[in-house]
Design an enzyme around this catalytic site. Structure first.
Site, PDB file in Angstrom:
ATOM      1  N   HIS A   5      -9.949  -5.459  -3.199  1.00 50.21           N
ATOM      2  CA  HIS A   5      -8.599  -5.679  -2.685  1.00 50.21           C
ATOM      3  C   HIS A   5      -8.679  -6.101  -1.235  1.00 50.21           C
ATOM      4  O   HIS A   5      -9.424  -5.518  -0.444  1.00 50.21           O
ATOM      5  CB  HIS A   5      -7.737  -4.415  -2.822  1.00 50.21           C
ATOM      6  CG  HIS A   5      -8.408  -3.158  -2.387  1.00 50.21           C
ATOM      7  ND1 HIS A   5      -9.333  -2.492  -3.161  1.00 50.21           N
ATOM      8  CD2 HIS A   5      -8.321  -2.453  -1.229  1.00 50.21           C
ATOM      9  CE1 HIS A   5      -9.770  -1.427  -2.518  1.00 50.21           C
ATOM     10  NE2 HIS A   5      -9.174  -1.386  -1.329  1.00 50.21           N
ATOM     11  N   ASP A  42       0.850  -1.193   0.000  1.00 52.72           N
ATOM     12  CA  ASP A  42       0.000   0.000   0.000  1.00 52.72           C
ATOM     13  C   ASP A  42       0.888   1.247   0.000  1.00 52.72           C
ATOM     14  O   ASP A  42       1.868   1.336   0.741  1.00 52.72           O
ATOM     15  CB  ASP A  42      -0.915  -0.014   1.233  1.00 52.72           C
ATOM     16  CG  ASP A  42      -2.072   0.946   1.100  1.00 52.72           C
ATOM     17  OD1 ASP A  42      -3.227   0.488   1.011  1.00 52.72           O
ATOM     18  OD2 ASP A  42      -1.822   2.179   1.078  1.00 52.72           O
TER      19      ASP A  42
HETATM   20  P1  5GP Z   1      -9.769   1.178   0.335  1.00 53.10           P
HETATM   21  O1  5GP Z   1      -9.907   2.484   1.091  1.00 53.10           O
HETATM   22  O2  5GP Z   1     -10.435   1.249  -1.021  1.00 53.10           O
HETATM   23  O3  5GP Z   1     -10.192  -0.035   1.114  1.00 53.10           O
HETATM   24  O4  5GP Z   1      -8.211   0.989   0.106  1.00 53.10           O
HETATM   25  C1  5GP Z   1      -7.531   1.565  -0.960  1.00 53.10           C
HETATM   26  C2  5GP Z   1      -6.075   1.534  -0.607  1.00 53.10           C
HETATM   27  O5  5GP Z   1      -5.322   1.760  -1.783  1.00 53.10           O
HETATM   28  C3  5GP Z   1      -5.649   2.596   0.403  1.00 53.10           C
HETATM   29  O6  5GP Z   1      -5.098   1.970   1.554  1.00 53.10           O
HETATM   30  C4  5GP Z   1      -4.634   3.436  -0.354  1.00 53.10           C
HETATM   31  O7  5GP Z   1      -3.565   3.868   0.456  1.00 53.10           O
HETATM   32  C5  5GP Z   1      -4.187   2.505  -1.455  1.00 53.10           C
HETATM   33  N1  5GP Z   1      -3.767   3.165  -2.685  1.00 53.10           N
HETATM   34  C6  5GP Z   1      -4.405   4.184  -3.320  1.00 53.10           C
HETATM   35  N2  5GP Z   1      -3.746   4.522  -4.439  1.00 53.10           N
HETATM   36  C7  5GP Z   1      -2.670   3.689  -4.519  1.00 53.10           C
HETATM   37  C8  5GP Z   1      -1.597   3.562  -5.469  1.00 53.10           C
HETATM   38  O8  5GP Z   1      -1.525   4.263  -6.486  1.00 53.10           O
HETATM   39  N3  5GP Z   1      -0.664   2.622  -5.215  1.00 53.10           N
HETATM   40  C9  5GP Z   1      -0.730   1.815  -4.105  1.00 53.10           C
HETATM   41  N4  5GP Z   1       0.269   0.910  -3.958  1.00 53.10           N
HETATM   42  N5  5GP Z   1      -1.721   1.902  -3.202  1.00 53.10           N
HETATM   43  C10 5GP Z   1      -2.681   2.831  -3.401  1.00 53.10           C
END
Ligand code: 5GP
Ligand code: ZN
Length: 116
Positions: free
Chosen positions: A102, A32
């Site tokens: 994810h 992340d």
């Molecule tokens: P959600 O909030 O949808 O459950 O988690 C999305 C996750 O994706 C977040 O923890 C955020 O930090 C991560 N994330 C967002 N954009 C990117 C990116 O461009 N690269 C990576 N490696 N992680 C990302």
């Protein structure tokens, strides 16, 4: 199947770089970009699925793959015995911000329960 506007589909395609930990035929796992724990890895299917609500009969194996990959990485990184967490957010109230499913794999610190 991919979605041209999807950030994680772009990572699968290699159009956006990521710190990939493990890749299988059906999944990619990468760190992340904004880690919430010393180990914070996202395990995703290569195929675009927006949310848990979009899963279909036939996706059981793919979802199992996500957990098997998470368990392998947790073991490889030394967290299997101490413990770790896997969690998947669905839609806005749960905090989902990227609409390509994810599994968050978190470890390396004490994790409170219930999560916020
Ligand atoms: P959600 O909030 O949808 O459950 O988690 C999305 C996750 O994706 C977040 O923890 C955020 O930090 C991560 N994330 C967002 N954009 C990117 C990116 O461009 N690269 C990576 N490696 N992680 C990302
Ligand atoms: Zn996608």
């Amino acid at each position: 199947m991919s979605d041209g506007d999807c950030l994680f589909c772009k990572i699968v395609a290699g159009d956006i770089s990521a710190d990939v930990v493990l890749e299988t035929d059906s999944t990619v796992a990468f760190r992340d970009v904004n880690p919430k724990a010393p180990m914070h890895v996202l395990v995703i299917p290569k195929r675009h699925i927006a949310t848990i609500n979009d899963l279909s009969a036939g996706d059981e194996h793919l979802i199992g793959d996500l957990f098997l990959v998470a368990a392998k990485i947790a073991d490889d990184e030394g967290f299997a015995d101490d413990g770790y967490r896997v969690v998947m957010n669905c839609n806005a109230a749960a905090g989902q911000t990227v609409f390509h499913i994810h599994l968050h794999l978190l470890g390396g610190r004490s994790l409170g329960w219930p999560p916020g």
